[in-house]
Design an enzyme around this catalytic site. Structure first.
Site, PDB file in Angstrom:
ATOM      1  N   ASN A   1      -5.302   5.895  -1.274  1.00  0.00           N
ATOM      2  CA  ASN A   1      -5.119   5.682  -2.906  1.00  0.00           C
ATOM      3  C   ASN A   1      -6.471   4.774  -3.237  1.00  0.00           C
ATOM      4  OD1 ASN A   1      -2.712   6.153  -3.261  1.00  0.00           O
ATOM      5  ND2 ASN A   1      -1.355   5.161  -2.705  1.00  0.00           N
ATOM      6  N   GLY A   2      -7.290   4.210  -2.396  1.00  0.00           N
ATOM      7  CA  GLY A   2      -8.108   3.630  -1.592  1.00  0.00           C
ATOM      8  C   GLY A   2      -9.515   3.557  -2.020  1.00  0.00           C
ATOM      9  N   ARG A   3      -9.660   4.991  -2.191  1.00  0.00           N
ATOM     10  CA  ARG A   3     -10.350   5.595  -1.956  1.00  0.00           C
ATOM     11  C   ARG A   3     -10.653   6.782  -3.304  1.00  0.00           C
ATOM     12  NH1 ARG A   3      -9.918   9.726   3.474  1.00  0.00           N
ATOM     13  NH2 ARG A   3      -8.179   7.691   3.466  1.00  0.00           N
TER      14      ARG A   3
ATOM     15  N   GLU B   1       5.246  22.716   9.947  1.00  0.00           N
ATOM     16  CA  GLU B   1       3.696  23.223   9.727  1.00  0.00           C
ATOM     17  C   GLU B   1       3.111  21.869   8.776  1.00  0.00           C
ATOM     18  OE1 GLU B   1       1.921  26.511  10.433  1.00  0.00           O
ATOM     19  OE2 GLU B   1       4.162  26.734  11.459  1.00  0.00           O
TER      20      GLU B   1
ATOM     21  N   ASN C   1       0.024  -0.549   8.877  1.00  0.00           N
ATOM     22  CA  ASN C   1      -0.441  -0.830   7.543  1.00  0.00           C
ATOM     23  C   ASN C   1       0.334  -2.192   7.108  1.00  0.00           C
ATOM     24  OD1 ASN C   1       0.290   1.987   5.886  1.00  0.00           O
ATOM     25  ND2 ASN C   1      -1.251   1.674   5.916  1.00  0.00           N
TER      26      ASN C   1
ATOM     27  N   ASP D   1      -1.535   9.531   1.348  1.00  0.00           N
ATOM     28  CA  ASP D   1      -3.193   8.780   1.735  1.00  0.00           C
ATOM     29  C   ASP D   1      -4.104   8.814   0.529  1.00  0.00           C
ATOM     30  OD1 ASP D   1      -5.020   7.523   3.762  1.00  0.00           O
ATOM     31  OD2 ASP D   1      -5.638   8.946   4.994  1.00  0.00           O
TER      32      ASP D   1
ATOM     33  N   ARG E   1      -0.696  15.892   4.272  1.00  0.00           N
ATOM     34  CA  ARG E   1      -1.181  14.863   4.079  1.00  0.00           C
ATOM     35  C   ARG E   1      -2.525  15.088   3.093  1.00  0.00           C
ATOM     36  NH1 ARG E   1      -3.091  10.159   8.461  1.00  0.00           N
ATOM     37  NH2 ARG E   1      -4.182   9.368   7.465  1.00  0.00           N
TER      38      ARG E   1
ATOM     39  N   SER F   1      -0.936  10.524  12.086  1.00  0.00           N
ATOM     40  CA  SER F   1      -0.556   8.562  12.148  1.00  0.00           C
ATOM     41  C   SER F   1       1.239   8.196  12.316  1.00  0.00           C
ATOM     42  CB  SER F   1      -0.531   8.356  10.447  1.00  0.00           C
ATOM     43  OG  SER F   1      -2.344   8.285  10.576  1.00  0.00           O
TER      44      SER F   1
ATOM     45  N   ARG G   1      -5.114  13.909  10.026  1.00  0.00           N
ATOM     46  CA  ARG G   1      -3.830  13.218  11.764  1.00  0.00           C
ATOM     47  C   ARG G   1      -2.247  12.749  10.710  1.00  0.00           C
ATOM     48  NH1 ARG G   1      -8.515  10.118  10.853  1.00  0.00           N
ATOM     49  NH2 ARG G   1      -7.518   8.684   9.517  1.00  0.00           N
TER      50      ARG G   1
ATOM     51  N   ARG H   1      -3.166  -4.630   7.126  1.00  0.00           N
ATOM     52  CA  ARG H   1      -4.084  -4.948   5.785  1.00  0.00           C
ATOM     53  C   ARG H   1      -3.850  -6.678   5.470  1.00  0.00           C
ATOM     54  NH1 ARG H   1      -4.179   0.632   2.455  1.00  0.00           N
ATOM     55  NH2 ARG H   1      -4.289   2.192   4.528  1.00  0.00           N
TER      56      ARG H   1
HETATM   57  C1  FPP Z   1      -2.589   5.408   1.622  1.00  0.00           C
HETATM   58  O1  FPP Z   1      -3.662   4.719   0.644  1.00  0.00           O
HETATM   59  C2  FPP Z   1      -1.383   4.513   1.047  1.00  0.00           C
HETATM   60  C3  FPP Z   1      -0.850   3.482   1.342  1.00  0.00           C
HETATM   61  C4  FPP Z   1      -1.680   2.897   2.852  1.00  0.00           C
HETATM   62  C5  FPP Z   1       0.463   3.196   1.042  1.00  0.00           C
HETATM   63  C6  FPP Z   1       1.603   4.528  -0.082  1.00  0.00           C
HETATM   64  C7  FPP Z   1       1.528   3.724  -1.260  1.00  0.00           C
HETATM   65  C8  FPP Z   1       1.680   3.540  -3.014  1.00  0.00           C
HETATM   66  C9  FPP Z   1       1.320   5.697  -2.963  1.00  0.00           C
HETATM   67  C10 FPP Z   1       2.607   3.394  -3.772  1.00  0.00           C
HETATM   68  C11 FPP Z   1       3.828   2.654  -3.311  1.00  0.00           C
HETATM   69  C12 FPP Z   1       5.308   3.584  -2.900  1.00  0.00           C
HETATM   70  C13 FPP Z   1       6.217   3.521  -3.532  1.00  0.00           C
HETATM   71  C14 FPP Z   1       7.118   4.481  -2.585  1.00  0.00           C
HETATM   72  C15 FPP Z   1       6.182   3.070  -4.569  1.00  0.00           C
HETATM   73  P1  FPP Z   1      -5.020   3.961   1.327  1.00  0.00           P
HETATM   74  O2  FPP Z   1      -4.578   2.642   0.958  1.00  0.00           O
HETATM   75  O3  FPP Z   1      -4.961   4.131   2.620  1.00  0.00           O
HETATM   76  O4  FPP Z   1      -5.973   4.467   0.664  1.00  0.00           O
HETATM   77  P2  FPP Z   1      -6.919   4.709   2.018  1.00  0.00           P
HETATM   78  O5  FPP Z   1      -7.330   5.393   2.764  1.00  0.00           O
HETATM   79  O6  FPP Z   1      -8.489   5.705   0.391  1.00  0.00           O
HETATM   80  O7  FPP Z   1      -8.055   3.430   1.826  1.00  0.00           O
END
Ligand code: FPP
Length: 241
Positions: A16-18, A202, A62, A14, A183, A191, A189, A66
């Site tokens: 990536n966006g943040r 654990e 997602n 979790d 996580r 999720s 969570r 999304r």
């Molecule tokens: C959560 O961050 C991440 C995802 C919904 C996607 C995970 C995908 C990757 C790590 C890249 C692609 C995967 C592979 C295996 C090539 P978020 O976007 O929910 O972050 P946020 O909660 O901060 O917005």
């Protein structure tokens, strides 16, 4: 890297966006950085001989909820990952598999996924499970439907349905229970991830966002696991007197 007896690590990747937002960058930049973490964590776990690693790459929620532009970008990243990582997966003896409602993904992604699964099928090191368009409730209800079909067809008796039997109808019946659920991004969570398999896992939560989760962080999570006292609903030996 020491495993401390862990056989199956599952990760909710979790934040990536943040991570991108904190840097004033687009969310897509965060997903791209997230792929670098995937590569590093997969490689380190494979080298340490971890038997199973499951990554929550895309939940059903997602996929459905999304914006399509973001989902499409994730699909591009995933397809590229599935092609580009083949040499690394082979080099590290990793078998790649997937769980989820795969048939609903774009056909080109499914094709590259199947190719990578076939190429790595005979590797006998770590099994890397990508959860794609995955939901734990969906997995359990898919299993229930298939059992009902088999009961109607006269292949099984309803009286023989128990936990072991239901486990055989899950997406991957060979998947062991999760020992350690990680996580990132500070959330507490589960999720809808591997609901059946995490029953006694654990949980390790870190405030770091997924792009910052690398080798030192997976080592830290394993060390934290080593300090846990797992009771599986029972008592520790010293508690029985
Ligand atoms: C959560 O961050 C991440 C995802 C919904 C996607 C995970 C995908 C990757 C790590 C890249 C692609 C995967 C592979 C295996 C090539 P978020 O976007 O929910 O972050 P946020 O909660 O901060 O917005």
């Amino acid at each position: 890297m020491e495993l401390f007896g862990v056989r199956h690590v599952a990760v909710i990747m979790d934040g990536n966006g943040r991570w991108a937002g904190e840097r004033g960058e687009a969310r897509t930049r965060g997903h791209r950085a997230g792929v670098d973490s995937v590569r590093e964590v997969v490689t380190e776990c494979a080298r340490a001989d971890l038997p199973w690693l499951s990554l929550y790459a895309l939940s059903t929620e997602n996929y459905r909820s999304r914006p399509w532009t973001e989902v499409r970008y994730l699909m591009v990243l995933l397809k590229r990952f599935l092609v580009d990582e083949r040499p690394t997966l082979m080099e590290n003896n990793v078998r790649l598999t997937s769980v989820g409602r795969i048939a609903e993904l774009p056909a080109k992604v499914v094709a590259e996924l199947r190719r990578t699964e076939a190429l790595t099928a005979n590797n006998n090191g770590m099994t890397l499970v990508l959860a794609l368009n995955y939901g734990g409730r969906g997995e359990i209800s898919d299993a229930a439907r298939r059992i009902a079909d088999d009961v109607v067809a006269g292949l099984v008796e309803s009286s023989s349905i128990d936990e072991a039997m239901l486990g055989k109808y899950l997406y991957d019946p060979a998947m062991p229970d999760v020992d350690l659920l990680i996580r990132t991004a500070g959330e507490l969570r589960v999720s809808n991830f591997l609901l059946w398999q995490i029953s006694y896992a654990e949980i390790f939560s870190t405030p770091l966002c997924w792009p910052d989760f690398r080798k030192p962080q997976i080592e830290e999570a394993l060390r934290a696991f080593a300090l846990r006292r797992r009771k599986f609903g029972g008592l520790l030996a010293k508690e029985t007197t």
